[in-house]
Design a protein around this motif. Structure first.
Motif, PDB file in Angstrom:
ATOM      1  N   SER A   1       0.823  -1.213   0.000  1.00  0.00           N
ATOM      2  CA  SER A   1       0.000   0.000   0.000  1.00  0.00           C
ATOM      3  C   SER A   1       0.856   1.261   0.000  1.00  0.00           C
ATOM      4  CB  SER A   1      -0.927   0.001   1.221  1.00  0.00           C
ATOM      5  OG  SER A   1      -1.911  -0.988   1.117  1.00  0.00           O
TER       6      SER A   1
ATOM      7  N   ALA B   1      -2.391  -1.425  -5.013  1.00  0.00           N
ATOM      8  CA  ALA B   1      -3.384  -1.255  -3.938  1.00  0.00           C
ATOM      9  C   ALA B   1      -4.333  -2.448  -3.887  1.00  0.00           C
ATOM     10  CB  ALA B   1      -4.170   0.037  -4.149  1.00  0.00           C
TER      11      ALA B   1
ATOM     12  N   SER C   1      -4.881  -5.337  -0.986  1.00  0.00           N
ATOM     13  CA  SER C   1      -6.188  -5.651  -0.409  1.00  0.00           C
ATOM     14  C   SER C   1      -6.424  -7.154  -0.357  1.00  0.00           C
ATOM     15  CB  SER C   1      -7.292  -4.971  -1.223  1.00  0.00           C
ATOM     16  OG  SER C   1      -8.566  -5.239  -0.683  1.00  0.00           O
TER      17      SER C   1
ATOM     18  N   VAL D   1     -10.919   0.060  -1.810  1.00  0.00           N
ATOM     19  CA  VAL D   1      -9.670  -0.167  -2.558  1.00  0.00           C
ATOM     20  C   VAL D   1      -9.974  -0.613  -3.990  1.00  0.00           C
ATOM     21  CG1 VAL D   1      -7.549  -1.530  -2.670  1.00  0.00           C
ATOM     22  CG2 VAL D   1      -8.379  -0.692  -0.464  1.00  0.00           C
TER      23      VAL D   1
END
Length: 450
Positions: A286, A308, A312, A410
């Motif tokens: 991240s 990203a 997740s 996300v």
């Protein structure tokens, strides 16, 4: 109450895995440790483990579990381990003077089976209670060529054995025994049968062998490679189902992330990787996503969005490994939550900065500020809101709720990066998260206690 675990056999049909059967890792934990951990969670603190094949190796590992789980473990060596399993049961005689739980080290059970069984057997019998699986129609979790079959009537065992023709259930390898089992096995051995089943048959003649119906519970005897793989596939999913019987995963977690993360967890669970290391790795991804957003152009934007989304997905792996390897802790859950908040900030701040390359700076930073605040409050309010959803379940309401959580936020970042709309994505997140927070307040307020 003591737990007696039989771990003396060789397990020749699964020996290709290279370890004594009790020490074969199953989703990250040796089979015998998984059973000990499950019994500990049910309140059993004293154990007798009967070992035989490669006794020193198994004994050394089992004794190390005493300190790990804060329990008492006595290891007994059965040098006649190649004989029928009744000999291993007899080795425990003299060490137990009261009723005890008896379990096989190579069986794996849903925790609900153990919990309901032990709750029932608080009424101690002068005989035995066997947990029986009555699911005899198309039992995919059973090796019909090897399983011990049981015939019962009115809750009483009438016959038991691998080769009986008339049966209506299966022996799960989970027993609650009073010390009379020892004399019953000796009596059976005088008739030429030194198996545990032979002892049960002796008690059945006296009406002292009861059956406990495990209902819909699932268990596996992982005595072959085929059954091992079936059990692994089933429990990989089972260990990651919500115990509250309500799906609080967000839509993206439920439909996409969880399917991928379980594939990753299935591999990592057999490695030395810890849940904490996975949490940190997800956080680093991240941070990298946020930093990449500081570069101008579509390629950095897309790369940041991909990083990203990968983060997740990985964010679900730490919890999955922790559940499968019995490594859950309050600190681990809290630490993961803290890293998630920092991750959100890095990603959204980076996206706000990237938006300034193409749009008015003030509007970009305002949207970024609102998106970050909305995301933080969204996460903060999740605990109270999830508690409300669980309450609705107990009242018989629907089991799946639409939930705006981190997985959805996300994924929106990923889609926005893919579509090359950084500012629009940021503004959408600012609106979505804050509207969702207001909605939660209204829903919980109308639902009763806040």
């Amino acid at each position: 109450m003591k737990g007696v675990i039989l771990a003396a056999g060789k397990g020749s049909r699964i020996s290709m895995r290279g370890k004594p059967k009790p020490l074969i890792p199953f989703l990250g934990l040796p089979l015998i440790e998984r059973n000990i951990a499950n019994l500990v969670s049910c309140g059993i603190r004293d154990f007798i483990v009967v070992v035989g094949y490669r006794a020193d190796e198994v004994k050394s590992y089992v004794e190390s579990l005493a300190e790990k789980y804060g329990i008492n473990i006595q290891v007994i060596v059965n040098n006649e381990w190649d004989k029928e399993n009744g000999w291993s049961v007899l080795k425990a005689e003299g060490q137990v003077q009261e009723p005890f739980v008896l379990i096989m080290s190579d069986h794996v059970y849903e925790s609900e089976i153990l919990e309901s069984f032990l709750h029932r057997v608080e009424r101690q019998p002068d005989g035995v209670i066997l947990a029986v699986d009555y699911k005899t129609k198309a039992p995919g979790h059973i090796d019909l060529d090897d399983v011990t079959k049981v015939f019962t009537e009115d809750g009483k065992i009438k016959n038991i054995g691998k080769d009986i023709d008339k049966y209506n259930g299966f022996d799960t390898g989970l027993f609650f025994c009073s010390p009379v089992i020892f004399e019953a096995i000796r009596e059976s051995s005088r008739e030429g049968d030194t198996s545990l089943s032979g002892g049960i048959r002796q008690l059945a003649k006296e009406g002292k062998a009861q059956a406990f119906d495990i209902g819909d519970g699932i268990w596996y005897d992982v005595d072959t490679e085929e059954m091992f793989k079936k059990a692994e596939k089933y429990f990989l999913k089972k260990y990651n189902e919500p115990k509250q019987k309500i799906n609080l995963d967000g839509p993206i977690s439920r439909l996409l992330n969880r399917k991928i993360s379980l594939l990753i967890s299935r591999r990592l669970v057999y490695s030395e990787v810890t849940p904490m290391q996975v949490s940190v790795f997800s956080f680093i991804l991240s941070v990298l996503a946020g930093l990449v957003f500081f570069l101008k152009g579509y390629v950095p934007l897309l790369l940041g969005g991909i990083l990203a989304q990968i983060s997740s997905v990985i964010d679900g792996v730490d919890g999955e490994i922790a559940r499968m390897k019995n490594m859950r802790s309050e600190f681990g859950g809290w630490f993961d939550s803290v890293l998630d908040r920092y991750s959100d900030a890095f990603v959204l701040f980076g996206l706000a900065y990237h938006s300034t390359f193409y749009h008015n700076s003030f509007m970009c930073w305002l949207a970024g500020f609102l998106a970050i605040i909305g995301s933080f409050v969204n996460s903060y309010s999740a605990d109270k809101y999830d508690g409300y959803l669980k309450k609705r379940l107990r009242e018989g309401k629907k089991r799946v709720y639409f939930r705006v959580g981190r997985d959805l936020r996300v994924f929106i970042v990923f889609l926005g990066a893919l579509a090359n709309f950084p500012f629009t994505t940021l503004a959408a997140l600012a609106a979505l998260t804050n509207v969702e927070n207001v909605r939660r307040i209204v829903v919980v307020m109308k639902g009763g206690k806040v």
